[in-house]
Write a protein that holds these residues in place. Structure first.
Motif, PDB file in Angstrom:
ATOM      1  N   ALA A   1       0.835  -1.204   0.000  1.00 28.83           N
ATOM      2  CA  ALA A   1       0.000   0.000   0.000  1.00 28.83           C
ATOM      3  C   ALA A   1       0.864   1.247   0.000  1.00 28.83           C
ATOM      4  O   ALA A   1       2.009   1.237   0.427  1.00 28.83           O
ATOM      5  CB  ALA A   1      -0.911  -0.014   1.225  1.00 28.83           C
ATOM      6  N   GLY A   2       0.293   2.333  -0.472  1.00 28.57           N
ATOM      7  CA  GLY A   2       1.015   3.592  -0.499  1.00 28.57           C
ATOM      8  C   GLY A   2       1.410   4.003  -1.899  1.00 28.57           C
ATOM      9  O   GLY A   2       1.099   3.325  -2.875  1.00 28.57           O
ATOM     10  N   THR A   3       2.143   5.105  -1.960  1.00 30.98           N
ATOM     11  CA  THR A   3       2.532   5.660  -3.266  1.00 30.98           C
ATOM     12  C   THR A   3       4.049   5.616  -3.455  1.00 30.98           C
ATOM     13  O   THR A   3       4.597   6.406  -4.208  1.00 30.98           O
ATOM     14  CB  THR A   3       2.041   7.113  -3.384  1.00 30.98           C
ATOM     15  OG1 THR A   3       2.586   7.894  -2.298  1.00 30.98           O
ATOM     16  CG2 THR A   3       0.526   7.184  -3.340  1.00 30.98           C
TER      17      THR A   3
ATOM     18  N   ALA B   1      -3.227  14.597   2.254  1.00 30.89           N
ATOM     19  CA  ALA B   1      -3.699  13.245   2.546  1.00 30.89           C
ATOM     20  C   ALA B   1      -4.707  12.772   1.494  1.00 30.89           C
ATOM     21  O   ALA B   1      -4.660  11.615   1.047  1.00 30.89           O
ATOM     22  CB  ALA B   1      -4.324  13.201   3.934  1.00 30.89           C
ATOM     23  N   GLU B   2      -5.600  13.654   1.098  1.00 25.99           N
ATOM     24  CA  GLU B   2      -6.595  13.300   0.077  1.00 25.99           C
ATOM     25  C   GLU B   2      -5.934  13.027  -1.269  1.00 25.99           C
ATOM     26  O   GLU B   2      -6.315  12.091  -1.992  1.00 25.99           O
ATOM     27  CB  GLU B   2      -7.622  14.423  -0.064  1.00 25.99           C
ATOM     28  CG  GLU B   2      -8.538  14.581   1.146  1.00 25.99           C
ATOM     29  CD  GLU B   2      -9.424  15.794   1.037  1.00 25.99           C
ATOM     30  OE1 GLU B   2     -10.538  15.774   1.587  1.00 25.99           O
ATOM     31  OE2 GLU B   2      -9.003  16.797   0.393  1.00 25.99           O
TER      32      GLU B   2
ATOM     33  N   GLN C   1      -2.849  12.012  -1.728  1.00 24.21           N
ATOM     34  CA  GLN C   1      -2.125  10.740  -1.635  1.00 24.21           C
ATOM     35  C   GLN C   1      -3.069   9.557  -1.725  1.00 24.21           C
ATOM     36  O   GLN C   1      -2.760   8.549  -2.372  1.00 24.21           O
ATOM     37  CB  GLN C   1      -1.338  10.686  -0.309  1.00 24.21           C
ATOM     38  CG  GLN C   1      -0.245  11.734  -0.181  1.00 24.21           C
ATOM     39  CD  GLN C   1       0.943  11.453  -1.073  1.00 24.21           C
ATOM     40  OE1 GLN C   1       0.814  11.403  -2.289  1.00 24.21           O
ATOM     41  NE2 GLN C   1       2.108  11.287  -0.478  1.00 24.21           N
ATOM     42  N   ARG C   2      -4.236   9.650  -1.102  1.00 23.02           N
ATOM     43  CA  ARG C   2      -5.211   8.563  -1.197  1.00 23.02           C
ATOM     44  C   ARG C   2      -5.684   8.375  -2.636  1.00 23.02           C
ATOM     45  O   ARG C   2      -5.889   7.245  -3.096  1.00 23.02           O
ATOM     46  CB  ARG C   2      -6.407   8.839  -0.275  1.00 23.02           C
ATOM     47  CG  ARG C   2      -6.135   8.570   1.196  1.00 23.02           C
ATOM     48  CD  ARG C   2      -7.431   8.500   1.976  1.00 23.02           C
ATOM     49  NE  ARG C   2      -8.141   9.759   1.975  1.00 23.02           N
ATOM     50  CZ  ARG C   2      -7.986  10.711   2.895  1.00 23.02           C
ATOM     51  NH1 ARG C   2      -7.111  10.531   3.891  1.00 23.02           N
ATOM     52  NH2 ARG C   2      -8.679  11.827   2.836  1.00 23.02           N
ATOM     53  N   SER C   3      -5.850   9.483  -3.342  1.00 24.91           N
ATOM     54  CA  SER C   3      -6.261   9.404  -4.739  1.00 24.91           C
ATOM     55  C   SER C   3      -5.189   8.723  -5.584  1.00 24.91           C
ATOM     56  O   SER C   3      -5.503   7.905  -6.469  1.00 24.91           O
ATOM     57  CB  SER C   3      -6.540  10.810  -5.281  1.00 24.91           C
ATOM     58  OG  SER C   3      -6.846  10.773  -6.659  1.00 24.91           O
TER      59      SER C   3
ATOM     60  N   VAL D   1      -3.009   6.501  -4.521  1.00 24.54           N
ATOM     61  CA  VAL D   1      -3.037   5.081  -4.176  1.00 24.54           C
ATOM     62  C   VAL D   1      -4.184   4.385  -4.906  1.00 24.54           C
ATOM     63  O   VAL D   1      -4.021   3.292  -5.461  1.00 24.54           O
ATOM     64  CB  VAL D   1      -3.182   4.896  -2.652  1.00 24.54           C
ATOM     65  CG1 VAL D   1      -3.421   3.425  -2.314  1.00 24.54           C
ATOM     66  CG2 VAL D   1      -1.952   5.411  -1.926  1.00 24.54           C
ATOM     67  N   LYS D   2      -5.340   5.023  -4.907  1.00 21.16           N
ATOM     68  CA  LYS D   2      -6.526   4.455  -5.562  1.00 21.16           C
ATOM     69  C   LYS D   2      -6.296   4.233  -7.053  1.00 21.16           C
ATOM     70  O   LYS D   2      -6.795   3.265  -7.641  1.00 21.16           O
ATOM     71  CB  LYS D   2      -7.714   5.385  -5.339  1.00 21.16           C
ATOM     72  CG  LYS D   2      -9.024   4.882  -5.935  1.00 21.16           C
ATOM     73  CD  LYS D   2     -10.149   5.860  -5.658  1.00 21.16           C
ATOM     74  CE  LYS D   2     -11.452   5.375  -6.280  1.00 21.16           C
ATOM     75  NZ  LYS D   2     -12.562   6.342  -6.026  1.00 21.16           N
TER      76      LYS D   2
END
Length: 234
Positions: free
Chosen positions: A108-110, A198-199, A201-203, A205-206
């Motif tokens: 997980a992660g970027t 944070a948003e 980075q989540r994008s 990852v998605k």
């Protein structure tokens, strides 16, 4: 060189390049901390120099490769224009596999392919940008670690521009640079529309699977186009 093959190579190289994540990822870290330490206005001012640094790096790479290939084509002749497409076919095929399996680290992660030591150093530099010169240097150096993947994209475009008079060279170099830095403007827009690091980075990852597949396909299409170019020269 046929105009359609030339355009296809340039546009495929442009679109593939803008899928790479390192300069945009560094920008998001830099902008987040710059705006947190001061104002958004100050961060915006620094971001201009970061983007200028990226543009300067792209311009230097293009100029050097264009001069090299122009010299080879003029002074050595048809052999160079015949061999380079076939060399790039093999390189693009190899990069299509490498980008899919190794550009992003497993888990997980970027996290990207660069070493953790280098990633930590880049992150520390991005967090501590204080002056316009800091931002300029950060932008200039942001794309260097990715050259293992992106250098052949520059080379393919430089070969097209150096070996044809059918396309407006300055226009296509400018267009390449604008498209290449478009993710930076997109991330800048996200910050200005209320999104945080944070948003973002989540994008990322998605969308990691999308980037893996899209970059892989981009390299495969470039390999096919270079294959056709090799037959064109042959």
């Amino acid at each position: 060189m046929g105009i359609f093959i030339s355009l296809e190579i340039v546009f495929l190289a442009m679109l593939t390049y803008c899928l790479f994540q390192l300069p945009a990822g560094i920008f998001s870290i830099f902008y987040h901390y710059a705006s947190g330490k001061s104002s958004s206005r100050k961060a915006d001012g620094l971001s201009i120099y970061y983007i200028l640094g990226v543009e300067l790096f792209l311009s230097v790479i293009f100029l050097l490769l264009y001069l090299i290939f122009s010299y080879l084509f003029i002074n050595i002749g048809p052999f160079t224009s015949t061999i380079f497409p076939w060399v790039l076919v093999g390189i693009f095929l190899a990069l299509s596999i490498a980008s899919f399996f190794f550009y992003f680290r497993k888990g997980a992660g970027t996290e990207l392919f660069i070493s953790r030591k280098l990633a930590n150093r880049i992150s520390a530099n991005a967090k501590n940008v204080k002056t316009s010169s800091d931002a300029l240097v950060l932008g200039f150096t942001a794309s260097i670690p990715e050259l293992i993947f992106t250098f052949p994209l520059f080379a393919a475009t430089a070969i097209v521009l150096a070996n044809t008079t059918e396309v407006p060279r300055p226009l296509f170099v400018l267009l390449y640079i604008v498209i290449a830095i478009s993710p930076l403007f997109f991330y800048h827009h996200l910050f200005h529309t209320g999104h945080n690091l944070a948003e973002i980075q989540r994008s990322r990852v998605k969308n990691e699977t999308f980037y893996r597949i899209a970059i892989c396909i981009g390299f495969l299409l470039l390999a096919l186009t270079m294959f056709n170019l090799g037959f064109y020269y042959g």
